[in-house]
Structures are given as structure tokens and as C-alpha cells.
Design an enzyme around this catalytic site. Structure first.
Site, PDB file in Angstrom:
ATOM      1  N   GLU A  25       0.835  -1.206   0.000  1.00 55.31           N
ATOM      2  CA  GLU A  25       0.000   0.000   0.000  1.00 55.31           C
ATOM      3  C   GLU A  25       0.869   1.254   0.000  1.00 55.31           C
ATOM      4  O   GLU A  25       2.051   1.210   0.353  1.00 55.31           O
ATOM      5  CB  GLU A  25      -0.928   0.003   1.214  1.00 55.31           C
ATOM      6  CG  GLU A  25      -0.179   0.047   2.530  1.00 55.31           C
ATOM      7  CD  GLU A  25      -1.011   0.603   3.666  1.00 55.31           C
ATOM      8  OE1 GLU A  25      -1.414   1.764   3.542  1.00 55.31           O
ATOM      9  OE2 GLU A  25      -1.229  -0.120   4.654  1.00 55.31           O
ATOM     10  N   LYS A 158      -5.264  -1.862  14.879  1.00 56.92           N
ATOM     11  CA  LYS A 158      -4.757  -1.036  15.970  1.00 56.92           C
ATOM     12  C   LYS A 158      -5.704  -1.084  17.172  1.00 56.92           C
ATOM     13  O   LYS A 158      -6.925  -1.185  17.012  1.00 56.92           O
ATOM     14  CB  LYS A 158      -4.568   0.402  15.490  1.00 56.92           C
ATOM     15  CG  LYS A 158      -3.454   0.560  14.464  1.00 56.92           C
ATOM     16  CD  LYS A 158      -3.278   2.021  14.083  1.00 56.92           C
ATOM     17  CE  LYS A 158      -2.112   2.194  13.109  1.00 56.92           C
ATOM     18  NZ  LYS A 158      -2.404   1.669  11.770  1.00 56.92           N
TER      19      LYS A 158
END
Length: 302
Positions: A25, A158
Site C-alpha cells: 500500500e 490497531k
């Protein structure tokens, strides 16, 4: 009608003969790391794959064209220009306007799939946000992974997100999640989130076998490979917990909502950990890239 997609010559050549390719990415380059360290990191990510005999394909959108594999000059553009993050919903607008942007997990998965790339390395997935029962705030990554048969190597999600809800959502969407050498789902900065996984795999060959079975079953959903950092390399858990609690408190105190929340939390955690969380980010990315390269190599042998 052909997709407005440009596949770099080395990527196209590798795909044509079955050599291993890994998609990367570009959001981590444009938004996840400070300049000029971001460009050095981007080059490092690609070289980690090249050293394994794997062809890197950094994904982005430049001047309206979807890119699978960037030239050195194009990589510098993504690192140095102020470009927006692009998810799947943003791709038609960027294309129509001839715009440029860095791709999220969702957009990278979409473009990589259309290029014929089967393995993708990222840092962490997007997921269900805390308080989503009221805000309905959920990353587009999850829906896209329910529609694209790509194998994504990540360090979980996260801890600023609702990890339990994210795992439930992935299950509802039919996305297969396996732990890489673990039966616990990682929480990005930490090696474990405390959430158990139903399945684990010991190595890259086992992942390639699951990929093969998915093809035989004609499944079109993603395979998420949850790859934790070794405990010795994770963020100190006590520091993590203090920083996360304080960051969440400050965000609530400021009344932040929607898109304001995540960037604030991430930057605040960087500040509260004295930059340690950012250093862990880099270790996570490199660890996932290494494993993705091993998986792509095992897959190419099939």
C-alpha cells in the site's frame, strides 16, 4: 471496457511467468511516516522483497491512472507530494479528475486483485471503531475484503479500534482469518489482543495451501494472515496502555468525531510514547513484508 490500470513491466512479466509478486500500500508512505523518512522506508520495503527474489508492486493512483508497481520517480511523488488517501469509493472520482492519491488497504486490495496479484502486505487493517453502535463508523477495508480474493498479511488492527467487533464483522462477511504461528489475534503494536482465533498456520507453505483450497472452493473473499511482532519487538505493554487511555480521554475531551478521531489518536500516541510507537510501526511493516514475500514464493511454487 478495460480498467484504467497500468501494471509496471517487471510486475507484468513476473505475473505472466508465475514469479512471486507482493502488493504494497502507499498510504503508509504518504500519511503514516514523516518526511523524508517515508521515502527511505518505501525504498526499504521494496528492497526487502527484491532481496527475497520477489517483485514488489507498490500501489497508488497517479494522474488518474491506477498503478500496480511504481517507478522510482513515481515513488518519490507519493512520498513528497501532498496527496489524499483513496479508498475504493474514491477511485472513480480520482480517475475522472485525473487526480493522484495513496491507496488504503481497501483500494490497494481492489487494484492488486485487478492486476492479478494474490498477496498483499500491510501494517494493520481498518476495522470497527469504538462506539460504532452509535456512529456506524466502520472501515471500508472490511467490506472490500469480503469481495476480493486476496491474501493480506497484517499485524491485526490497531488497539484504538474495537478489536472484538472487528473480528465478529470479518466473520459475518465470510473473511477467513488465520494466525501466523499464533492462535491469538495481534493488536498491531502488541503481539496479542487477548482474542483467540479459530485457526492458525505454521508457515508460508500452509498459507499457500489454504489459498489453493479457497480457489478450489471458488470463494471470492480475502484471507487475512494475522502476523504478530515477536514479543521482544512489540511496544512496551504498560506504555501502550497508558498512552492509549490518555489519547482516548483527550479525544473525548475535545469532542472529536468521525474522520477527526483516528489521526488524532495515532499522533497523540506517537507523542505520548516519545516516538516509540512509530518505530514499532516500521518493524511491523517490515515483518509483514518479509512474511508476505515467503507466502508469495510458496504460492508461486504451486
Amino acid at each position: 471496457m478495460s480498467l484504467p490500470l497500468s501494471v509496471a513491466p517487471d510486475v507484468a512479466d513476473a505475473l505472466a511467468v508465475g514469479r512471486p509478486v507482493v502488493a504494497l500500500e502507499s498510504t503508509i508512505i504518504s500519511h503514516g511516516l514523516p518526511r523524508p523518512d517515508n521515502l527511505a522506508a518505501a525504498r526499504r520495503f521494496e528492497s526487502l522483497l527484491s532481496d527475497q527474489g520477489v517483485v514488489p508492486a507498490t500501489i497508488a493512483v497517479l494522474d488518474g491512472e491506477l498503478k500496480a508497481g511504481l517507478t522510482p520517480d513515481e515513488l518519490e511523488r507519493i512520498a513528497n507530494e501532498d496527496v489524499p488517501k483513496l479508498s475504493v469509493r474514491d477511485l472513480p472520482v480520482a480517475h475522472a479528475r485525473g487526480g493522484s492519491g495513496a491507496t488504503t488497504v481497501a483500494a490497494t486490495s481492489f487494484i492488486a486483485d485487478h492486476a492479478g496479484i494474490r498477496v498483499f502486505a500491510t501494517g494493520g487493517l481498518g476495522g470497527v471503531h469504538r462506539g460504532a453502535s452509535q456512529s456506524f463508523d466502520e472501515s471500508a477495508d472490511l467490506k472490500t475484503l469480503s469481495e476480493v480474493p486476496i491474501t493480506v498479511v497484517s499485524a491485526g488492527v490497531k488497539s484504538i479500534l474495537d478489536i472484538g467487533a472487528t473480528l465478529e464483522r470479518l466473520e459475518s462477511l465470510g473473511v477467513t482469518v488465520v494466525g501466523y504461528g499464533t492462535d491469538e489475534f495481534p493488536s498491531f503494536w502488541l503481539s496479542s489482543s487477548g482474542h483467540q482465533l479459530d485457526w492458525s498456520v505454521p508457515d508460508a507453505t500452509a498459507v499457500a495451501s489454504v489459498m489453493d483450497s479457497r480457489d478450489q472452493l471458488e470463494m471470492c473473499t480475502a484471507l487475512v494472515v494475522a502476523n504478530p511482532l515477536p514479543e521482544s519487538e512489540q511496544l512496551d505493554p504498560a506504555l501502550h496502555d497508558r498512552a492509549l487511555e490518555e489519547a482516548l480521554r483527550l479525544a473525548d475531551e475535545k469532542g472529536l468525531v468521525g474522520k477527526e478521531v483516528t489521526p488524532f489518536l495515532l499522533q497523540t500516541i506517537v507523542d505520548l510514547t516519545g516516538g516509540q510507537s512509530l518505530a514499532v510501526n516500521l518493524r511491523i511493516a517490515e515483518n509483514n513484508i518479509r512474511v508476505a514475500g515467503e507466502i508469495a514464493t510458496a504460492w508461486s511454487k504451486l
